[in-house]
Design an enzyme around this catalytic site. Structure first.
Site, PDB file in Angstrom:
ATOM      1  N   ASP A  46      47.258  81.688  10.852  1.00 48.02           N
ATOM      2  CA  ASP A  46      45.946  81.968  10.259  1.00 48.02           C
ATOM      3  C   ASP A  46      45.445  80.803   9.405  1.00 48.02           C
ATOM      4  O   ASP A  46      44.501  80.954   8.627  1.00 48.02           O
ATOM      5  CB  ASP A  46      45.990  83.250   9.424  1.00 48.02           C
ATOM      6  CG  ASP A  46      46.951  83.146   8.259  1.00 48.02           C
ATOM      7  OD1 ASP A  46      47.639  82.101   8.144  1.00 48.02           O
ATOM      8  OD2 ASP A  46      47.012  84.089   7.454  1.00 48.02           O
ATOM      9  N   GLN A  47      46.093  79.625   9.535  1.00 49.52           N
ATOM     10  CA  GLN A  47      45.742  78.377   8.862  1.00 49.52           C
ATOM     11  C   GLN A  47      46.079  78.351   7.377  1.00 49.52           C
ATOM     12  O   GLN A  47      45.644  77.449   6.648  1.00 49.52           O
ATOM     13  CB  GLN A  47      44.250  78.048   9.065  1.00 49.52           C
ATOM     14  CG  GLN A  47      43.857  77.825  10.514  1.00 49.52           C
ATOM     15  CD  GLN A  47      44.728  76.764  11.185  1.00 49.52           C
ATOM     16  OE1 GLN A  47      44.782  75.625  10.752  1.00 49.52           O
ATOM     17  NE2 GLN A  47      45.425  77.146  12.257  1.00 49.52           N
ATOM     18  N   ARG A 105      31.335  62.947  -5.589  1.00 45.79           N
ATOM     19  CA  ARG A 105      29.873  62.787  -5.610  1.00 45.79           C
ATOM     20  C   ARG A 105      29.173  63.986  -6.229  1.00 45.79           C
ATOM     21  O   ARG A 105      27.974  63.937  -6.490  1.00 45.79           O
ATOM     22  CB  ARG A 105      29.370  62.540  -4.180  1.00 45.79           C
ATOM     23  CG  ARG A 105      29.664  61.132  -3.681  1.00 45.79           C
ATOM     24  CD  ARG A 105      29.241  60.918  -2.240  1.00 45.79           C
ATOM     25  NE  ARG A 105      30.222  61.449  -1.297  1.00 45.79           N
ATOM     26  CZ  ARG A 105      30.142  61.318   0.020  1.00 45.79           C
ATOM     27  NH1 ARG A 105      29.100  60.671   0.540  1.00 45.79           N
ATOM     28  NH2 ARG A 105      31.063  61.805   0.811  1.00 45.79           N
ATOM     29  N   ASP A 181      22.184  49.762  -4.291  1.00 42.45           N
ATOM     30  CA  ASP A 181      21.289  50.576  -5.113  1.00 42.45           C
ATOM     31  C   ASP A 181      21.499  50.203  -6.571  1.00 42.45           C
ATOM     32  O   ASP A 181      22.449  49.512  -6.943  1.00 42.45           O
ATOM     33  CB  ASP A 181      21.522  52.075  -4.892  1.00 42.45           C
ATOM     34  CG  ASP A 181      22.975  52.480  -5.084  1.00 42.45           C
ATOM     35  OD1 ASP A 181      23.619  51.981  -6.025  1.00 42.45           O
ATOM     36  OD2 ASP A 181      23.474  53.281  -4.269  1.00 42.45           O
ATOM     37  N   LYS A 204      16.476  51.276  -3.364  1.00 39.54           N
ATOM     38  CA  LYS A 204      16.120  52.225  -2.308  1.00 39.54           C
ATOM     39  C   LYS A 204      15.531  53.487  -2.911  1.00 39.54           C
ATOM     40  O   LYS A 204      15.879  53.894  -4.019  1.00 39.54           O
ATOM     41  CB  LYS A 204      17.354  52.580  -1.464  1.00 39.54           C
ATOM     42  CG  LYS A 204      18.466  53.298  -2.226  1.00 39.54           C
ATOM     43  CD  LYS A 204      19.673  53.534  -1.356  1.00 39.54           C
ATOM     44  CE  LYS A 204      20.786  54.228  -2.140  1.00 39.54           C
ATOM     45  NZ  LYS A 204      22.023  54.385  -1.371  1.00 39.54           N
ATOM     46  N   GLY A 237      23.967  54.892   7.259  1.00 44.21           N
ATOM     47  CA  GLY A 237      22.535  54.676   7.452  1.00 44.21           C
ATOM     48  C   GLY A 237      21.957  53.707   6.442  1.00 44.21           C
ATOM     49  O   GLY A 237      21.248  52.746   6.792  1.00 44.21           O
ATOM     50  N   THR A 238      22.244  53.928   5.160  1.00 43.86           N
ATOM     51  CA  THR A 238      21.753  53.056   4.095  1.00 43.86           C
ATOM     52  C   THR A 238      22.306  51.645   4.265  1.00 43.86           C
ATOM     53  O   THR A 238      21.576  50.657   4.124  1.00 43.86           O
ATOM     54  CB  THR A 238      22.167  53.614   2.719  1.00 43.86           C
ATOM     55  OG1 THR A 238      21.580  54.909   2.548  1.00 43.86           O
ATOM     56  CG2 THR A 238      21.705  52.703   1.597  1.00 43.86           C
TER      57      THR A 238
END
Length: 336
Positions: A46-47, A105, A181, A204, A237-238
Site C-alpha cells: 500500500d506504499q 520555495r 532575477d 523579469k 523556461g526562465t
C-alpha cells in the site's frame, strides 16, 4: 579507556549514488573504510514506507544522507522514518544531510490563506529526532531560522568558482556573472567576487508562476561570456529565455551554473535546444536518463565537500572553513 565514536552514514533511496560517493571520499580522507550502515528502506504493497536497520547504532554519531527531491513527499517520509528508527535505537546524535532541501520555495506566505510549508517541514524533522541539519544552497537563507537546532548551509559557489577557473582559464577577463532575477543578486555577487568578474542582472516580470512576461538586462553584456547563476533550475523556461535575451544584447556565449538541477517536465528538452552552450549542475539531485544523455548538461560533484563537512561536524571543527578556496581547492584537486 573511552571508546572513540566513529561517524556512521546511512542513506535512503533518494540519492544512493551520492551517499556512496560521500562514503568513498570519507574513506579516502580517513585512510580507513567508511561504508553505509546496512539497512532496508522499502515500501509495503500500500506504499507505506518501512525502515529496518541491521547494525547496532547505540551511542553512535549518525548521518542520514537524504535529499528531499522528487518525489518530495516519499523522500521526506523516508528521512523522518529513518530518524525515528535511529532515535528509538539509541543513536547518540542524528544529523540529516539534505543536499537539496525540498519545500524551500514555500518559505513565506505569498497570498492570504497559504501555508509556510518550509517551517512545517522543519518542525517535523525536529520532532522526528533530528538534532542537526547539513544542507546546500537553501533557496532562502532565513529557513535556517525555522529550525531550533543547528543548521549548516554549505554553498556551491566555491565549487563553481574552481570549475570556472578550470573551464575558462584563457578567457577570465571576458566573463560576466548574471543573476536571473533581482532576488538572486547576492548569490551571483558571491561568485562574481570569487572569479573577479563584473555583475549584471536580468530583471523579469511574471504574470503567473512558471511564466515570464518580460525581461530586461541591467548592465552591459556586449562582448561578454555570460555565466547565469541560480540555486534551482526547475522547468528551465526562465533560464532559456534569459540566455536568448543576453545574446540579443550582445553576449558572445551564455553558460549557466545552477546548484540544484530539478529539471522537471520539458526542462531537459528546452536546455538541449537552447542557445546556452552549457548548463553546470551539482549532483545534489540524481539526474534522469534524459539529463545524463544531454550533451550540454554537465555535473560537478559535491561528495568531497559533504564528506569533509561531515568529518568537521563529527570532530567539532569549523564547517565555514569550506567556504574558502584555500581550504576547498586541495579537496577538489584533480577532480575539476
Amino acid at each position: 579507556m573511552p571508546t572513540v565514536i566513529e561517524p556512521k552514514l546511512i542513506s535512503g533511496n533518494a540519492n544512493l549514488d551520492l551517499a556512496k560517493a560521500i562514503a568513498r571520499r570519507m574513506s579516502l580522507y580517513r585512510g580507513m573504510n567508511v561504508g553505509l550502515v546496512d539497512a532496508r528502506v522499502e515500501r509495503f504493497n500500500d506504499q507505506e514506507i518501512f525502515v529496518e536497520v541491521y547494525e547496532n547504532v547505540r551511542g553512535e554519531d549518525m548521518f542520514i544522507i537524504q535529499p528531499t527531491s522528487n518525489p518530495a513527499n516519499d523522500n521526506l517520509m523516508e528521512l523522518l522514518i529513518m530518524s525515528d528508527a535511529l532515535r528509538r535505537s539509541s543513536a547518540q546524535r542524528i544529523t540529516a544531510v539534505i543536499p537539496y532541501f525540498g519545500y524551500a520555495r514555500q518559505d513565506r506566505r505569498t497570498k492570504a490563506r497559504t501555508p509556510i510549508t518550509a517551517k512545517l517541514v522543519a518542525n517535523m524533522m525536529v520532532k522526528a529526532g533530528i538534532e542537526r541539519v547539513l544542507t546546500m544552497d537553501l533557496h532562502a537563507a532565513q529557513i535556517q531560522g525555522f529550525f531550533d537546532i543547528p543548521v549548516d548551509n554549505l554553498y556551491a559557489s566555491p565549487i563553481f568558482a574552481l570549475d570556472v577557473h578550470s573551464q575558462f582559464r584563457d578567457s577570465m577577463d571576458d566573463l560576466m556573472v548574471v543573476s536571473p532575477d533581482v532576488g538572486g543578486v547576492a548569490r551571483a555577487r558571491e561568485l562574481a567576487k570569487r572569479i573577479n568578474a563584473p555583475l549584471s542582472i536580468v530583471d523579469k516580470r511574471r504574470e503567473k508562476a512558471g511564466e515570464v512576461a518580460e525581461m530586461t538586462v541591467i548592465g552591459d553584456v556586449s562582448g561578454k561570456k555570460c555565466i547565469i547563476v541560480d540555486d534551482i533550475c526547475d522547468t528551465a523556461g526562465t533560464l532559456c529565455k534569459a540566455a536568448e535575451v543576453l545574446l540579443s544584447h550582445g553576449a558572445t556565449e551564455v553558460h549557466a551554473y545552477i546548484t540544484h538541477g530539478v529539471l522537471s517536465g520539458p526542462a531537459v528538452e528546452r536546455i538541449s535546444n537552447s542557445v546556452m552552450k552549457s548548463l553546470v549542475i551539482t549532483d545534489s539531485i540524481p539526474r534522469s536518463p534524459e539529463a545524463q544523455a544531454a550533451p550540454n548538461i554537465r555535473v560537478v560533484p559535491t561528495a568531497p565537500m559533504f564528506a569533509q563537512a561531515i568529518l568537521n561536524i563529527w570532530n567539532g571543527t569549523s564547517v565555514s572553513s569550506l567556504f574558502e578556496t584555500d581550504t576547498l581547492g586541495p579537496i577538489y584537486e584533480g577532480i575539476l
